[in-house]
Motif scaffolding. Sequence first.
Motif, PDB file in Angstrom:
ATOM      1  N   LYS A  49     -16.213 -14.428   4.936  1.00 35.37           N
ATOM      2  CA  LYS A  49     -17.513 -14.705   5.571  1.00 35.37           C
ATOM      3  C   LYS A  49     -18.581 -13.783   4.981  1.00 35.37           C
ATOM      4  CE  LYS A  49     -17.109 -17.433   8.329  1.00 35.37           C
ATOM      5  NZ  LYS A  49     -16.967 -18.855   7.963  1.00 35.37           N
ATOM      6  N   PHE A  52     -19.638 -15.004   1.528  1.00 35.71           N
ATOM      7  CA  PHE A  52     -20.478 -16.200   1.536  1.00 35.71           C
ATOM      8  C   PHE A  52     -21.855 -15.948   2.136  1.00 35.71           C
ATOM      9  CE2 PHE A  52     -18.151 -19.159  -0.672  1.00 35.71           C
ATOM     10  CZ  PHE A  52     -16.825 -19.225  -0.276  1.00 35.71           C
ATOM     11  N   ALA A 100     -22.427 -17.542  12.276  1.00 36.27           N
ATOM     12  CA  ALA A 100     -21.076 -18.082  12.080  1.00 36.27           C
ATOM     13  C   ALA A 100     -19.987 -17.211  12.708  1.00 36.27           C
ATOM     14  CB  ALA A 100     -20.799 -18.270  10.582  1.00 36.27           C
TER      15      ALA A 100
ATOM     16  N   LYS B  41      -4.989 -22.557  10.825  1.00 39.11           N
ATOM     17  CA  LYS B  41      -6.093 -21.598  10.708  1.00 39.11           C
ATOM     18  C   LYS B  41      -6.477 -21.397   9.239  1.00 39.11           C
ATOM     19  CE  LYS B  41      -8.998 -18.503  12.301  1.00 39.11           C
ATOM     20  NZ  LYS B  41     -10.201 -18.932  13.021  1.00 39.11           N
ATOM     21  N   GLU B  45     -10.112 -22.250   7.593  1.00 35.85           N
ATOM     22  CA  GLU B  45     -10.886 -21.224   6.871  1.00 35.85           C
ATOM     23  C   GLU B  45     -11.170 -21.676   5.437  1.00 35.85           C
ATOM     24  OE1 GLU B  45     -12.334 -18.579   7.991  1.00 35.85           O
ATOM     25  OE2 GLU B  45     -11.390 -18.304   9.942  1.00 35.85           O
ATOM     26  N   ALA B  48     -13.972 -24.112   5.662  1.00 38.59           N
ATOM     27  CA  ALA B  48     -15.222 -23.384   5.951  1.00 38.59           C
ATOM     28  C   ALA B  48     -15.744 -22.724   4.675  1.00 38.59           C
ATOM     29  CB  ALA B  48     -14.986 -22.338   7.037  1.00 38.59           C
ATOM     30  N   GLY B  49     -14.847 -22.176   3.878  1.00 35.28           N
ATOM     31  CA  GLY B  49     -15.233 -21.540   2.615  1.00 35.28           C
ATOM     32  C   GLY B  49     -15.847 -22.533   1.645  1.00 35.28           C
ATOM     33  N   ASP B  52     -19.315 -23.424   2.948  1.00 35.94           N
ATOM     34  CA  ASP B  52     -20.271 -22.320   2.764  1.00 35.94           C
ATOM     35  C   ASP B  52     -20.672 -22.185   1.295  1.00 35.94           C
ATOM     36  OD1 ASP B  52     -18.940 -20.085   5.355  1.00 35.94           O
ATOM     37  OD2 ASP B  52     -20.370 -21.744   5.427  1.00 35.94           O
ATOM     38  N   LYS B  88     -15.775 -21.174  11.846  1.00 32.86           N
ATOM     39  CA  LYS B  88     -17.230 -21.368  11.885  1.00 32.86           C
ATOM     40  C   LYS B  88     -17.786 -21.276  10.485  1.00 32.86           C
ATOM     41  CE  LYS B  88     -17.851 -19.774  16.537  1.00 32.86           C
ATOM     42  NZ  LYS B  88     -18.464 -18.885  17.475  1.00 32.86           N
ATOM     43  N   THR B  89     -18.928 -21.915  10.267  1.00 31.38           N
ATOM     44  CA  THR B  89     -19.544 -21.894   8.944  1.00 31.38           C
ATOM     45  C   THR B  89     -20.984 -21.404   9.055  1.00 31.38           C
ATOM     46  OG1 THR B  89     -20.331 -24.153   9.201  1.00 31.38           O
ATOM     47  CG2 THR B  89     -18.183 -23.877   8.158  1.00 31.38           C
ATOM     48  N   ILE B  90     -21.509 -20.969   7.897  1.00 32.90           N
ATOM     49  CA  ILE B  90     -22.907 -20.566   7.821  1.00 32.90           C
ATOM     50  C   ILE B  90     -23.782 -21.809   7.941  1.00 32.90           C
ATOM     51  CG2 ILE B  90     -24.645 -19.537   6.327  1.00 32.90           C
ATOM     52  CD1 ILE B  90     -22.297 -18.059   4.953  1.00 32.90           C
TER      53      ILE B  90
END
Lengths: 156, 115
Positions: A49, A52, A100, B41, B45, B48-49, B52, B88-90
Amino acid sequence: MKNKGQISFFEAMFPLIAVIIILFFVLWSASNFVTRSDRMQKELSLQVKAIFIADSMTKNHDQKNPLLGLAYKNKKYKRVENNIIEPERLQNTSESGEIAGVKIQSIRLKESNGSEKIVFNSKTASKGNCITAERFVQTEGAERKKALLLVMVCEK
Amino acid sequence: MKSIESIITFLAYTAIIAFAIGSLKQINAAAEEKLDSFEAKTEAEKCAGIIDSFYSNTGGSFEGLSLKCHTKNNGILSAKNNSTANAKTIAEHKKITSANEKTFIEIETTEHYEK
């Protein structure tokens, strides 16, 4: 032992108790391993996270949320320039830094002369683990300067 | 008396072994569930990566990947057997849909080029 070749129940219990104790320690160790794997997965997720967030900061231009869009927009060429940032846009930001599921705790710039400047600091300190993502950028201003961008991201 | 002691001993050991086998079966089932949860999980992830990284690189739409996740309630959801996990993502505005083992991604981001 009254008769040869026959052991009593209680004599046979002792090795069984020893086996049960050994099994207990094996399972306890396996359980610890699972807990550590869980912890490692959370830390890896935080690292990804952080990377990014730093990536978005240096490649997007977002007037509303400079924490995710700090890149410089070249008006002459009508395009966003990757890895060239405008840190002064963070001065008046009212953003809390929560994105996020994580929190941007601080953003610092380290220049080649060794000086370090804090361009963003969250108002509240985080109680969880923190990771710092680092990448080289150039800062836009009267003169473009190279700097190391340090983005500290913490668990909420 | 000797035969009674032998019978009691046999029954006691049978009970202990049965208990041990039952416990190990439960542990095995719990371990399988944990592994499924871990894999779900990891997949969430990973999705999500990807989203993002797409968000930081002009966004838009893309087809052709094969992802085991979808968007739900502004997050990413992935499932493995009976376990689900989310990430979760940006990127706030995103859409992931799958059809025929192909995934379609659509991400909204700020414009990089002015027209």
